[in-house]
Design a protein around this motif. Structure first.
Motif, short mmCIF file in Angstrom:
data_model
loop_
_atom_site.label_atom_id
_atom_site.label_comp_id
_atom_site.label_asym_id
_atom_site.label_seq_id
_atom_site.Cartn_x
_atom_site.Cartn_y
_atom_site.Cartn_z
N PRO A 1 0.92 -1.22 -0.05
CA PRO A 1 0.07 0.06 -0.03
C PRO A 1 0.87 1.28 -0.12
CG PRO A 1 -0.03 -1.02 2.34
CD PRO A 1 1.03 -1.81 1.20
N LEU A 2 0.07 2.36 -0.62
CA LEU A 2 0.94 3.50 -0.65
C LEU A 2 -0.18 4.68 0.06
CD1 LEU A 2 2.24 3.97 -4.26
CD2 LEU A 2 3.60 3.30 -2.03
N ASP A 3 0.41 5.94 0.45
CA ASP A 3 -0.69 6.78 0.87
C ASP A 3 -1.66 7.16 -0.32
OD1 ASP A 3 0.94 8.37 -0.63
OD2 ASP A 3 1.90 9.32 0.91
N GLY A 4 -2.69 7.94 0.03
CA GLY A 4 -3.61 8.28 -0.74
C GLY A 4 -4.47 7.23 -1.72
N GLY A 5 -4.57 6.12 -0.67
CA GLY A 5 -5.38 5.10 -1.26
C GLY A 5 -4.65 4.55 -2.56
N ARG A 6 -3.37 4.30 -2.86
CA ARG A 6 -2.69 3.99 -4.05
C ARG A 6 -2.16 2.69 -3.67
NH1 ARG A 6 1.41 8.12 -5.79
NH2 ARG A 6 1.76 8.07 -3.58
N THR A 7 -1.46 2.03 -4.77
CA THR A 7 -0.80 0.71 -4.79
C THR A 7 0.32 0.72 -5.20
OG1 THR A 7 -2.82 -0.54 -4.00
CG2 THR A 7 -1.04 -1.83 -4.70
N PHE A 8 1.45 0.20 -4.83
CA PHE A 8 2.75 -0.03 -5.76
C PHE A 8 2.96 -1.34 -6.03
CE2 PHE A 8 7.70 -0.33 -5.79
CZ PHE A 8 7.56 0.36 -6.99
N LEU A 9 3.00 -1.79 -7.52
CA LEU A 9 2.90 -3.24 -7.91
C LEU A 9 3.98 -3.47 -8.68
CD1 LEU A 9 -0.21 -4.90 -9.46
CD2 LEU A 9 1.95 -4.48 -10.78
N HIS A 10 4.54 -4.60 -8.44
CA HIS A 10 5.72 -5.30 -9.04
C HIS A 10 5.17 -6.57 -9.74
CE1 HIS A 10 9.63 -7.83 -9.02
NE2 HIS A 10 9.42 -7.14 -10.07
N LEU A 11 5.37 -6.37 -10.87
CA LEU A 11 4.97 -7.74 -11.91
C LEU A 11 6.23 -8.32 -12.58
CD1 LEU A 11 2.42 -9.41 -12.94
CD2 LEU A 11 2.47 -8.04 -15.01
N GLY A 12 6.62 -9.29 -12.27
CA GLY A 12 8.02 -10.14 -13.12
C GLY A 12 7.75 -11.45 -13.43
N TYR A 13 8.40 -11.59 -14.57
CA TYR A 13 8.47 -12.88 -15.32
C TYR A 13 9.84 -13.57 -15.39
CZ TYR A 13 4.24 -10.27 -17.08
OH TYR A 13 3.11 -9.79 -17.11
N SER A 14 9.69 -14.92 -15.38
CA SER A 14 11.00 -15.61 -15.60
C SER A 14 10.84 -16.66 -16.47
CB SER A 14 11.60 -16.06 -14.33
OG SER A 14 10.75 -16.78 -13.57
N PHE A 15 11.77 -17.29 -17.39
CA PHE A 15 11.19 -18.23 -18.47
C PHE A 15 12.72 -18.56 -19.03
CE2 PHE A 15 9.03 -20.03 -21.66
CZ PHE A 15 9.59 -19.74 -22.76
N GLU A 16 12.72 -19.95 -19.32
CA GLU A 16 14.05 -20.35 -19.90
C GLU A 16 13.54 -21.17 -21.21
OE1 GLU A 16 16.43 -22.56 -17.50
OE2 GLU A 16 16.30 -21.09 -15.75
N TYR A 17 14.34 -21.19 -22.22
CA TYR A 17 14.12 -21.91 -23.49
C TYR A 17 15.49 -22.43 -24.04
CZ TYR A 17 15.86 -17.05 -24.81
OH TYR A 17 16.52 -15.98 -24.78
N GLY A 18 15.31 -23.53 -24.77
CA GLY A 18 16.39 -24.48 -25.10
C GLY A 18 16.93 -23.94 -26.57
N THR A 19 17.94 -24.73 -27.23
CA THR A 19 18.66 -24.45 -28.38
C THR A 19 17.66 -24.19 -29.64
OG1 THR A 19 20.52 -25.75 -27.78
CG2 THR A 19 20.26 -25.20 -29.93
N ALA A 20 16.68 -25.05 -29.81
CA ALA A 20 15.71 -25.07 -30.93
C ALA A 20 15.07 -23.57 -30.87
CB ALA A 20 15.00 -26.12 -31.02
N SER A 21 14.40 -23.31 -29.75
CA SER A 21 13.62 -22.02 -29.41
C SER A 21 14.48 -20.93 -29.78
CB SER A 21 12.89 -21.99 -28.39
OG SER A 21 13.51 -22.25 -27.25
N HIS A 22 15.68 -21.24 -29.24
CA HIS A 22 16.63 -19.84 -29.16
C HIS A 22 16.91 -19.41 -30.57
CE1 HIS A 22 20.07 -17.47 -28.18
NE2 HIS A 22 20.81 -18.11 -29.02
N LEU A 23 17.23 -20.50 -31.48
CA LEU A 23 17.49 -20.20 -33.06
C LEU A 23 16.34 -19.90 -33.47
CD1 LEU A 23 19.49 -23.65 -33.81
CD2 LEU A 23 20.34 -21.22 -33.55
N ALA A 24 15.17 -20.35 -33.34
CA ALA A 24 14.03 -19.73 -33.99
C ALA A 24 13.65 -18.11 -33.67
CB ALA A 24 12.71 -20.78 -33.69
N LEU A 25 13.88 -18.04 -32.32
CA LEU A 25 13.37 -16.67 -31.96
C LEU A 25 14.36 -15.73 -32.71
CD1 LEU A 25 12.27 -14.55 -29.81
CD2 LEU A 25 14.19 -15.26 -28.29
N HIS A 26 15.86 -15.79 -32.69
CA HIS A 26 16.63 -15.10 -33.26
C HIS A 26 16.32 -15.00 -34.76
CE1 HIS A 26 18.36 -15.03 -29.34
NE2 HIS A 26 18.98 -13.97 -29.72
N LEU A 27 15.91 -15.99 -35.56
CA LEU A 27 15.44 -15.88 -36.75
C LEU A 27 14.22 -14.95 -36.97
CD1 LEU A 27 15.96 -16.76 -39.77
CD2 LEU A 27 14.61 -18.95 -39.14
N TYR A 28 13.36 -15.36 -36.30
CA TYR A 28 12.33 -14.36 -36.31
C TYR A 28 12.58 -13.08 -35.99
CZ TYR A 28 8.15 -12.03 -34.12
OH TYR A 28 7.00 -11.10 -33.92
#
Length: 301
Positions: A174-201
Motif C-alpha cells: 500500500p501507498l498513501d492516498g489510497g494507491r498501491t505500488f505493484l511489481h510484476l515479474g516474469y522468468s522463463f527459459e528456452y532451449g537451443t531450438a527455440s533460441h535459434l527460431a527466436l533469433h531468426l524471427y
C-alpha cells in the motif's frame, strides 16, 4: 532437431506464440522482494515513476541472458491496496486478467493433487481451435493475505516449443492516498531450438518491432528504442500490466458490464502505444475476446 526447429519456426513466424512466451521471461529468475524491500524500491524509483515517456507512473526493466530473458514492471495503481489484494489473491480472477491478452485463448482454474492450477492456452492473434493452442499449466500460490503485502506466484515446469521453467510473480504494497505500488515479474527459459527460431524471427518478420526503453545513443546519434528480445519482453510486460489495470478499473461497474469495460479499457490503453502494441482493430479484438470468454466460462461451469 530439424523437425522441431521447423515446427517452432512455423509457430513463431505465423503467430508470435514464442514471442508471448519470451514476453514472460527472466534472465535470473524473478524473486519476491518482501514488503520492506518493495517500499524501498518505490522510494528509489519515484523520480522515474513521476517523469517518464509512458504517460503514467510506470517503470520497465528488461534483460537478456544466453537462454533466458527477464521482464519486470513497477507501477503505481490508483486503486487501494485492499481492493488489489482481494482481487489478485484469488486465482479465478487471474483468468479474467490473462484472457485480455491477444495470445491468451483460454484460462481455466482448478486443483490437482491439492495444488491450485491455471491452465493457460497460448495461441495466435486471431480465432483458432483450442487443439491448436499449446497449454502451459501453472501452479498458483499466494502468501497468506496481509494488510501490507501481497505476493502471488505462478510456476510451470514445461511450456510449448522447447521452453520451460516459467515463473510469473506479482507483489504489491500500500501507498498513501489510497494507491498501491505493484511489481510484476516474469522468468522463463528456452532451449537451443527455440533460441535459434527466436533469433531468426527477430532477424526477419520481427526485425522492426521495438520496446519502450531507449538505448544509450552513440555520440552524435539519436537514441533508439530497444528491439530484439528485450523489446519483445517489454511489449508483453506492458500488455500484462495493462490487463491488470483494466481488470481493477472495471470492478466498480455492475457485474454484467465488467467484461465489456475491461476489454474496452485494455484496448484503449494499448492503442496509446501503437508502435509497440497495435495488432488488431477494435472490432476484431472485441469480437474475438467475447467468443473466447464465452468458451472460457462454459468450461468453468
Amino acid at each position: 532437431m530439424a523437425g522441431l526447429l521447423r515446427s517452432i519456426l512455423r509457430a513463431v513466424l505465423g503467430a508470435g506464440v514464442l514471442s508471448l512466451a519470451i514476453g514472460t521471461a527472466a534472465a535470473q529468475g524473478v524473486r519476491p522482494a518482501g514488503a520492506t524491500e518493495l517500499q524501498n524500491r518505490y522510494a528509489a524509483l519515484r523520480p522515474q515513476l513521476e517523469k517518464n515517456a509512458y504517460g503514467g507512473p510506470i517503470y520497465i526493466e528488461s534483460a537478456e541472458g544466453s537462454r533466458s530473458s527477464r521482464g519486470d514492471i513497477y507501477a503505481v495503481l490508483n486503486s487501494p491496496f485492499a481492493a488489489v489484494n482481494a482481487a489478485l489473491a484469488d486465482p479465478a480472477h487471474w483468468c479474467d486478467v490473462l484472457i485480455l491478452h491477444l495470445n491468451t485463448k483460454l484460462c481455466r482454474s482448478g486443483t490437482a493433487g491439492g495444488t491450485t492450477q491455471l491452465d493457460l492456452r497460448i495461441g495466435k492473434k486471431f480465432d483458432q481451435p483450442l487443439v491448436d493452442a499449446p497449454s502451459v499449466v501453472f501452479s498458483w500460490r499466494a502468501l497468506p493475505q496481509a494488510a501490507d503485502f501481497l505476493n502471488v506466484q505462478l510456476d510451470a515446469q514445461d511450456g510449448p516449443f522447447d521452453t520451460h521453467d516459467y515463473r510469473i510473480m506479482l507483489e504489491a504494497v500500500p501507498l498513501d492516498g489510497g494507491r498501491t505500488f505493484l511489481h510484476l515479474g516474469y522468468s522463463f527459459e528456452y532451449g537451443t531450438a527455440s533460441h535459434l527460431a527466436l533469433h531468426l524471427y527477430l532477424a526477419t518478420i520481427g526485425r522492426s518491432k521495438v520496446g519502450f526503453s531507449t538505448l544509450v545513443a552513440r555520440p552524435g546519434a539519436e537514441p533508439e528504442l530497444v528491439g530484439g528480445v528485450r523489446g519483445m519482453v517489454e511489449r508483453n510486460t506492458m500488455r500484462y500490466y495493462l490487463a491488470i489495470e483494466a481488470y481493477l478499473g472495471a470492478l466498480s461497474a455492475p457485474p454484467a458490464q465488467q467484461l465489456d469495460k475491461r476489454l474496452q479499457a485494455w484496448f484503449d490503453a494499448t492503442e496509446k502505444f501503437p508502435r509497440q502494441l497495435h495488432e488488431l482493430d477494435r472490432t476484431t479484438y472485441l469480437e474475438m475476446k467475447h467468443r473466447e470468454y464465452r468458451r472460457q466460462q462454459a468450461g468453468q461451469q
